[in-house]
Enzyme design. Structure first.
Site, PDB file in Angstrom:
ATOM      1  CE  LYS A  76      -3.896   2.007   2.641  1.00  0.00           C
ATOM      2  NZ  LYS A  76      -4.794   1.832   3.807  1.00  0.00           N
ATOM      3  CB  SER A 151      -8.145   3.741   2.841  1.00  0.00           C
ATOM      4  OG  SER A 151      -7.306   3.104   3.777  1.00  0.00           O
ATOM      5  CB  SER A 175      -8.518   0.856   5.629  1.00  0.00           C
ATOM      6  OG  SER A 175      -9.266   2.028   5.493  1.00  0.00           O
TER       7      SER A 175
HETATM    8  N1  GLN Z   1     -13.196   4.312   6.247  1.00  0.00           N
HETATM    9  C1  GLN Z   1     -12.650   4.753   7.479  1.00  0.00           C
HETATM   10  C2  GLN Z   1     -12.239   6.193   7.343  1.00  0.00           C
HETATM   11  O1  GLN Z   1     -12.546   6.758   6.365  1.00  0.00           O
HETATM   12  C3  GLN Z   1     -11.480   3.882   7.870  1.00  0.00           C
HETATM   13  C4  GLN Z   1     -10.270   4.173   7.100  1.00  0.00           C
HETATM   14  C5  GLN Z   1      -9.106   3.310   7.492  1.00  0.00           C
HETATM   15  O2  GLN Z   1      -9.259   2.275   8.132  1.00  0.00           O
HETATM   16  N2  GLN Z   1      -7.933   3.770   7.124  1.00  0.00           N
HETATM   17  O3  GLN Z   1     -11.614   6.783   8.185  1.00  0.00           O
END
Ligand code: GLN
Length: 483
Positions: A76, A151, A175
């Site tokens: 990532k 994400s 995410s």
């Molecule tokens: N979707 C969640 C957010 O927007 C979690 C994101 C994540 O786990 N990095 O913060």
């Protein structure tokens, strides 16, 4: 070749059936063929990949190679990679070449993995659909009109389409697990502190945790083995010993106690997704487990709590991006203030700015007690709910996400609806617990994830529970058509 497990590929490499250079070329060819449509990768480095594949081949020939030697993976783009662009999905870091490797990256490269490239992601890991990336949306290989989740959307889609064998991801509120669910793969978020955060660009430091996105639990065990362990460069890294994650994958599940939180089967949950989860739980009953209803009474507060804590921490973490030391700098600033203002206004996207505004507000004098402190108190209550639940059960199961993958654009203008796609994953981050998402019965051709949450440092148990289902079912072997 692209559809084989890490174990099978490792065996083929060691037997000399194919080389890591050949394997790496095969994946680079797949990326060339499919990634124009999917947009999983922000940066590719074929030359570097082939050089490390050749080094892995030498290691394999020397007989000293471990199970990951020569295996092509992707990182990532939140993990710093020495000499390679590390953008975090943001214009702010579009010109940033990391000067060192994150611990996750160095450990995986010491294990002999070959890095194919850096995967697309929501900007600074803020999002659930990969639509906030500066580099554009990633498409879901099961249906290119759908989001892959986020994400870690690029990591999830690239594993699902078999553009790499496995990928790293990070999970602050879901995410790893949510995109794994939406793309039909396995996603493991370890206990907070299990995997070093050193060199992982910070979003919300008390929640962020690195993990793996893989085809199966068996592969996840091998990846976690290389990633886990104490790191003196991360002050929250756990001193806890690292067990052998592959050793007990096949342990019988007789007598396993499964808790089904009634709050996870509420009105927001799609009926067919609920049915898929129930069918998986039935399968566990057949394997000797016992399932019972439990309650996590404060879990309905988890989204609200998270959206105070995470923005507060991000507003502080992201203050380092000021146009001075690294990252984006605006053209011809008038003075220092103009430099800060314009570099940040032009470098960050809308969702990141929204979070910085909310977080700065929540932390400001006069509001701290009302928001941040209150959220931290509720966080304790949420952890206590889990503590009580784990007195009674070994693992907790439920859906990973309330729906299957949604259409690109469907929720992009509605942040609150978007935030609700993590309603079942966020609590584990607030409590610091490990969780895994594995594919179960799809709905209308779209993948569905079963989430399994365990007690602290019980990753081996989660992998065992996940693996046993994957021995009895084929859901994790399904490939999206055309790949
Ligand atoms: N979707 C969640 C957010 O927007 C979690 C994101 C994540 O786990 N990095 O913060």
């Amino acid at each position: 070749m692209h559809n084989k497990s890490i174990m099978a590929l490792g065996a083929g490499l060691r037997a000399g059936d194919f080389s890591s250079v050949e394997l790496t070329r095969a994946f680079l060819d797949r990326i060339a063929q499919y990634d124009g449509e999917l947009n999983c990768f922000i940066t590719l480095d074929p030359e570097r990949a082939l050089t490390s594949a050749a080094a892995a081949d030498r290691l394999i020939r020397s007989g000293k190679a471990g199970p990951l030697a020569g295996i092509p993976i992707a990182h990532k783009d939140i993990f710093c990679t020495d000499g390679v662009k590390t953008s975090c999905g943001s214009r702010m870091l579009d010109n940033f070449i990391a000067p060192y490797d994150a611990t996750v990256v160095s450990r995986l490269s010491e294990a002999g993995t070959v890095m194919l490239g850096k995967t697309n992601m929501d900007e600074f890991a803020m999002g659930s659909s990969n639509e906030t990336s500066y580099y554009g949306v990633v498409r879901n290989p099961w249906d290119s009109s759908l989001v892959p989740g986020g994400s870690s959307g690029g990591s999830a889609a690239s594993v699902a389409a078999r553009l790499c064998v496995a990928a790293t991801g990070t999970d602050t509120g879901g995410s790893i697990r949510q995109p794994a669910a939406l793309c039909g793969i396995t996603g493991l978020k370890p206990t907070y502190g299990r995997v070093s955060r050193y060199g992982m660009i910070a979003f919300a430091s008390s929640l962020d945790q690195g993990g793996a996105l893989t085809r199966s639990a068996e592969d996840a065990a091998v990846m976690l083995q290389a990633m886990a362990g104490f790191d003196h460069r991360d002050s929250t890294s756990a001193q806890e010993p690292v067990p052998d994650y592959s050793e007990n994958l096949n342990a019988p599940l007789t007598g396993l106690k499964i808790g089904l939180p009634k709050e996870y089967f509420n009105e927001g949950l799609d009926g067919e997704v609920a049915r898929s989860v129930e069918l998986a739980v039935d399968e566990y009953r057949r394997l000797g487990a016992e399932a019972m209803e439990i309650s996590l009474p404060n879990s309905e507060l988890s989204v609200a709590t998270y959206y105070v804590v995470a923005p507060a921490e991000c507003s502080s973490n992201l203050s380092r991006f000021d146009g001075v030391r690294f990252g984006y700098r605006c053209q011809e600033p008038k003075d220092l203030e103009d430099l800060y203002k314009r570099s940040r206004s032009e470098g960050f996207g809308a969702e990141v700015k929204r979070r910085i505004l909310i977080g700065t507000y929540a932390l400001s004098a006069g509001y701290y007690d009302a928001y941040y402190l209150k959220a931290q108190q509720i966080r304790h209550l949420i952890s206590d709910d889990f503590r009580r639940a784990f007195d009674k059960v070994d693992v907790i199961m439920g859906p990973t996400s309330p729906t299957t993958a949604f259409a690109i654009g469907e929720k992009a203008d509605d942040p609150v609806t978007m935030y609700l796609s993590d309603i079942y994953t966020i609590a584990a981050n607030l409590a610091g617990l490990p969780g895994i998402s594995i594919p179960v019965r799809p709905v209308a051709g779209k993948p569905v994830g079963l989430q399994i949450i365990g007690n602290y440092f019980q990753e081996a148990k989660l992998l065992n529970v996940a693996h046993r289902l994957q021995q009895e079912s084929d859901w994790h072997r399904a490939l999206p058509t055309g790949y």
